[in-house]
Design a protein around this motif. Structure first.
Motif, PDB file in Angstrom:
ATOM      1  N   PRO A 378       2.468  37.859 -48.519  1.00 17.51           N
ATOM      2  CA  PRO A 378       2.830  39.263 -48.240  1.00 17.51           C
ATOM      3  C   PRO A 378       1.737  40.256 -48.598  1.00 17.51           C
ATOM      4  O   PRO A 378       1.753  41.373 -48.082  1.00 17.51           O
ATOM      5  CB  PRO A 378       4.078  39.478 -49.098  1.00 17.51           C
ATOM      6  CG  PRO A 378       3.963  38.481 -50.197  1.00 17.51           C
ATOM      7  CD  PRO A 378       3.262  37.291 -49.621  1.00 17.51           C
ATOM      8  N   ASP A 379       0.799  39.870 -49.461  1.00 14.26           N
ATOM      9  CA  ASP A 379      -0.267  40.793 -49.842  1.00 14.26           C
ATOM     10  C   ASP A 379      -1.593  40.439 -49.180  1.00 14.26           C
ATOM     11  O   ASP A 379      -2.664  40.733 -49.731  1.00 14.26           O
ATOM     12  CB  ASP A 379      -0.434  40.809 -51.360  1.00 14.26           C
ATOM     13  CG  ASP A 379      -0.699  39.417 -51.924  1.00 14.26           C
ATOM     14  OD1 ASP A 379      -0.513  38.437 -51.176  1.00 14.26           O
ATOM     15  OD2 ASP A 379      -1.090  39.321 -53.101  1.00 14.26           O
ATOM     16  N   SER A 380      -1.544  39.840 -48.002  1.00  9.68           N
ATOM     17  CA  SER A 380      -2.788  39.522 -47.287  1.00  9.68           C
ATOM     18  C   SER A 380      -3.455  40.813 -46.823  1.00  9.68           C
ATOM     19  O   SER A 380      -2.777  41.814 -46.533  1.00  9.68           O
ATOM     20  CB  SER A 380      -2.495  38.619 -46.085  1.00  9.68           C
ATOM     21  OG  SER A 380      -1.734  39.315 -45.126  1.00  9.68           O
ATOM     22  N   TYR A 431       2.271  46.563 -56.490  1.00 10.62           N
ATOM     23  CA  TYR A 431       3.232  45.500 -56.805  1.00 10.62           C
ATOM     24  C   TYR A 431       4.351  46.103 -57.657  1.00 10.62           C
ATOM     25  O   TYR A 431       4.428  45.919 -58.871  1.00 10.62           O
ATOM     26  CB  TYR A 431       2.532  44.365 -57.551  1.00 10.62           C
ATOM     27  CG  TYR A 431       1.431  43.704 -56.741  1.00 10.62           C
ATOM     28  CD1 TYR A 431       1.709  42.653 -55.882  1.00 10.62           C
ATOM     29  CD2 TYR A 431       0.106  44.140 -56.842  1.00 10.62           C
ATOM     30  CE1 TYR A 431       0.704  42.046 -55.139  1.00 10.62           C
ATOM     31  CE2 TYR A 431      -0.905  43.543 -56.113  1.00 10.62           C
ATOM     32  CZ  TYR A 431      -0.590  42.499 -55.261  1.00 10.62           C
ATOM     33  OH  TYR A 431      -1.592  41.902 -54.525  1.00 10.62           O
ATOM     34  N   THR A 432       5.214  46.863 -57.018  1.00 12.57           N
ATOM     35  CA  THR A 432       6.307  47.545 -57.726  1.00 12.57           C
ATOM     36  C   THR A 432       7.602  46.744 -57.744  1.00 12.57           C
ATOM     37  O   THR A 432       8.514  47.090 -58.496  1.00 12.57           O
ATOM     38  CB  THR A 432       6.565  48.910 -57.077  1.00 12.57           C
ATOM     39  OG1 THR A 432       6.860  48.725 -55.678  1.00 12.57           O
ATOM     40  CG2 THR A 432       5.326  49.802 -57.196  1.00 12.57           C
ATOM     41  N   HIS A 433       7.730  45.727 -56.953  1.00 15.87           N
ATOM     42  CA  HIS A 433       8.969  44.941 -56.917  1.00 15.87           C
ATOM     43  C   HIS A 433       9.089  44.129 -58.212  1.00 15.87           C
ATOM     44  O   HIS A 433       8.082  43.643 -58.758  1.00 15.87           O
ATOM     45  CB  HIS A 433       8.964  44.010 -55.706  1.00 15.87           C
ATOM     46  CG  HIS A 433      10.308  43.444 -55.386  1.00 15.87           C
ATOM     47  ND1 HIS A 433      10.788  42.287 -55.960  1.00 15.87           N
ATOM     48  CD2 HIS A 433      11.286  43.886 -54.545  1.00 15.87           C
ATOM     49  CE1 HIS A 433      11.992  42.026 -55.480  1.00 15.87           C
ATOM     50  NE2 HIS A 433      12.317  42.978 -54.604  1.00 15.87           N
ATOM     51  N   PRO A 434      10.313  43.968 -58.741  1.00 13.58           N
ATOM     52  CA  PRO A 434      10.467  43.188 -59.993  1.00 13.58           C
ATOM     53  C   PRO A 434       9.984  41.751 -59.887  1.00 13.58           C
ATOM     54  O   PRO A 434       9.657  41.132 -60.913  1.00 13.58           O
ATOM     55  CB  PRO A 434      11.978  43.254 -60.251  1.00 13.58           C
ATOM     56  CG  PRO A 434      12.440  44.481 -59.545  1.00 13.58           C
ATOM     57  CD  PRO A 434      11.567  44.608 -58.339  1.00 13.58           C
ATOM     58  N   TYR A 435       9.920  41.210 -58.681  1.00 18.84           N
ATOM     59  CA  TYR A 435       9.465  39.825 -58.545  1.00 18.84           C
ATOM     60  C   TYR A 435       8.039  39.666 -59.057  1.00 18.84           C
ATOM     61  O   TYR A 435       7.700  38.635 -59.643  1.00 18.84           O
ATOM     62  CB  TYR A 435       9.556  39.384 -57.085  1.00 18.84           C
ATOM     63  CG  TYR A 435       8.829  38.094 -56.798  1.00 18.84           C
ATOM     64  CD1 TYR A 435       9.377  36.863 -57.132  1.00 18.84           C
ATOM     65  CD2 TYR A 435       7.557  38.108 -56.194  1.00 18.84           C
ATOM     66  CE1 TYR A 435       8.700  35.677 -56.884  1.00 18.84           C
ATOM     67  CE2 TYR A 435       6.879  36.936 -55.932  1.00 18.84           C
ATOM     68  CZ  TYR A 435       7.446  35.720 -56.286  1.00 18.84           C
ATOM     69  OH  TYR A 435       6.760  34.556 -56.039  1.00 18.84           O
ATOM     70  N   TRP A 436       7.176  40.672 -58.836  1.00 16.05           N
ATOM     71  CA  TRP A 436       5.775  40.541 -59.200  1.00 16.05           C
ATOM     72  C   TRP A 436       5.551  40.627 -60.709  1.00 16.05           C
ATOM     73  O   TRP A 436       4.443  40.383 -61.175  1.00 16.05           O
ATOM     74  CB  TRP A 436       4.952  41.614 -58.497  1.00 16.05           C
ATOM     75  CG  TRP A 436       5.038  41.523 -57.005  1.00 16.05           C
ATOM     76  CD1 TRP A 436       5.657  42.384 -56.170  1.00 16.05           C
ATOM     77  CD2 TRP A 436       4.482  40.499 -56.185  1.00 16.05           C
ATOM     78  NE1 TRP A 436       5.536  41.972 -54.869  1.00 16.05           N
ATOM     79  CE2 TRP A 436       4.810  40.808 -54.850  1.00 16.05           C
ATOM     80  CE3 TRP A 436       3.744  39.345 -56.435  1.00 16.05           C
ATOM     81  CZ2 TRP A 436       4.430  40.014 -53.778  1.00 16.05           C
ATOM     82  CZ3 TRP A 436       3.360  38.560 -55.373  1.00 16.05           C
ATOM     83  CH2 TRP A 436       3.700  38.887 -54.065  1.00 16.05           C
ATOM     84  N   SER A 437       6.589  40.986 -61.452  1.00 19.97           N
ATOM     85  CA  SER A 437       6.486  40.976 -62.916  1.00 19.97           C
ATOM     86  C   SER A 437       6.973  39.679 -63.527  1.00 19.97           C
ATOM     87  O   SER A 437       6.839  39.476 -64.746  1.00 19.97           O
ATOM     88  CB  SER A 437       7.275  42.148 -63.510  1.00 19.97           C
ATOM     89  OG  SER A 437       6.778  43.384 -63.018  1.00 19.97           O
TER      90      SER A 437
END
Length: 524
Positions: A378-380, A431-437
């Motif tokens: 998703p961060d390509s 990367y604000t979504h909780p998944y990225w933490s």
């Protein structure tokens, strides 16, 4: 009864007794002849400015799509209602197509990581309607063929090289004329200083110094303008008949005669309107104001067009997926065969995986030609760049690459031929979504960055912001909120209902305008 004389009039003088007033005799002695106006000095006539193309009509379509609006309704004209109803019903029963009858064709080049447009008509269409792409042998607009044709015609006519009508040629002539003007201004200044020293040493008188400098003062005035006056005179600095002795360096050596040739119409006081290039084939807009192409007027030149239009990956995917006017094919193989079938068109899903793989260096190729959407990172760089490109294009901006000004994109209000870019955009992932933490998200980010530190420092931001302020642009930070991987949130959900539109809908863009903070302007 006689009328009294006016306040500013003198009383008539008394005539002698032996003379009587004769109304038929001219009074030549009493009334001196009026002075005749002095004729202006002989000056070369002002060159006629070449009428440029009508850019408003030439670039009237913001996108390569056709619109079919309804006719206006006039309450004072009842028949206009019937026309409106007829057009509405005809569009309802048989909707007209907004796409061209034949889709534009491009070829993906993995070596340059771009899409090449080789058809001249398609090149003109994509440039005139939306300013897509860049000429590989030009600054922006593909005009190499016109410049080469004008150069060949100028050489045949004996006018020298570099008198074409393209924007690049006009820029080159202005720079050459500016260089000659500076050389002449420096020569005049050196002569002025030498005469002043000679006067101070007593070698010559003041009158002799003024007489020797009379010729130079007429060429370059004290304010640095040509002709010793303002911009209204527009006199040439160095005409074709100027003596070669006026172009000498400090040691008295003559300069290159080829560089001393300048057009009278290209003096610094004059202005040159940039001209647009004509299409190799008739323009897609059928614009009668479009300038003709020398290659069309002189088919005997037979100059092959070695230029093609180069689209970035974001522009090509926008034209293919969002607008549906471009079909992209892989480059044909070098081995030709009489029984070879044409290469199949790449679908948007295939293009998404292909462009995502080639957005990094070296490319991250997958074993399958069409990887599933769920497997795309998703961060390509391509997904982040395309979501930003699609976002500003949907807002009506003309977006162009901004590598020249240390940014990702430049935003134009109407296009580069109308005005300069107003904003410079930097694309930054957020990367604000909780998944990225979480642990899985941190591991994904570490692998994706190759162990490098994320983010930028303040020194980098100040440098970029300083560049934008120097070129009178506003810096915009576009933070793209990166969603979690597709499989993390879509587990158990079918991919068929999502597709590319569902993938792009998960991204959010936040815009922040950054300006320089100056202490002397922000004390209060």
């Amino acid at each position: 009864m006689s009328q009294p004389p006016a306040a500013n009039d003198h009383p008539p003088a008394a005539l002698p007794s032996d003379q009587s007033p004769n109304p038929q005799q001219p009074e030549a002695a009493s009334n001196p002849p009026e002075p005749t106006p002095t004729s202006p000095p002989n000056r070369p006539p002002r060159p006629k400015k070449k009428k440029g193309p009508n850019y408003a009509l030439l670039h009237s379509s913001p996108l390569p799509l056709s619109t079919h609006p309804l006719p206006p309704f006039h309450p004072s004209h009842p028949l206009s209602l019937l026309h409106l109803c007829y057009t509405y019903l005809s569009h309802l029963l048989s909707p007209p197509s907004s796409h061209p009858t034949t889709l534009y064709t491009g070829y993906f080049s993995p070596q340059t990581r771009s899409v090449h447009i080789t058809d001249p008509r398609t090149m003109r269409a994509l440039w005139e309607m939306g300013f897509f792409g860049k000429g590989t042998l030009s600054r922006s607009e593909p005009s190499w063929l016109e410049r080469e044709s004008a150069k060949v015609l100028a050489e045949r006519a004996g006018e020298g090289v570099g008198r074409g009508g393209a924007a690049e040629e006009a820029t080159r002539r202005r720079r050459e004329e500016r260089r000659l003007f500076k050389l002449e201004r420096a020569r005049v200044e050196r002569g002025r200083i030498e005469r002043q020293r000679a006067v101070e040493e007593g070698r010559i008188t003041v009158e002799e110094a003024a007489r020797l400098g009379a010729g130079d003062e007429g060429k370059v005035g004290g304010d640095g303008e040509v002709g010793g006056g303002g911009r209204e005179e527009e006199q040439p600095l160095l005409g074709t008949g100027a003596p070669a002795a006026s172009l000498t360096d400090g040691g008295g050596q003559l300069l290159d005669p080829a560089s001393a040739q300048a057009e009278p119409s290209l003096a610094p006081g004059n202005t040159i309107a940039p001209t647009s290039t004509g299409p190799t084939e008739p323009s897609v807009n059928e614009n009668p104001t479009h300038p003709p192409n020398p290659a069309e007027q002189h088919p005997e030149l037979n100059i092959p067009n070695q230029e093609h239009l180069q689209l970035t990956l974001e522009e090509a995917f926008f034209l293919s997926f969002a607008l549906g006017v471009l079909e992209i094919r892989p480059y044909p193989s070098t081995t030709t065969s009489t029984t070879a079938t044409p290469d199949p068109n790449l679908t948007p899903t295939t293009l998404l995986g292909l462009f995502t793989a080639h957005s990094t260096f070296p490319p991250t190729l997958t074993p399958t030609p069409t990887p599933p959407i769920a497997t795309l990172p998703p961060d390509s760089p391509f997904l982040l760049a395309y979501t930003t490109y699609h976002h500003f294009r949907s807002l009506g901006w003309v977006i162009r690459p901004g590598v020249k000004f240390a940014v990702d994109y430049l935003l134009y209000n109407r296009g580069p031929v109308f005005s300069h870019a107003e904003f410079g955009v930097l694309v930054l992932p957020a990367y604000t979504h909780p998944y990225w933490s979480s642990a899985a998200g941190l591991e994904h980010r570490r692998k994706g960055n190759g162990g490098r530190r994320e983010g930028k420092d303040w020194w980098w931001l100040h440098c970029v912001n300083r560049v934008q302020s120097q070129v009178r642009k506003t810096l915009v930070l576009a933070f793209v909120d990166v969603p979690p991987p597709y499989c993390e949130v879509a587990a158990g959900e079918g991919e068929g209902g999502q597709g590319i539109a569902g993938l792009l809908r998960r991204y959010e863009i936040r815009e922040f305008v950054v300006k320089r903070w100056l202490a002397n302007r922000s004390r209060d």
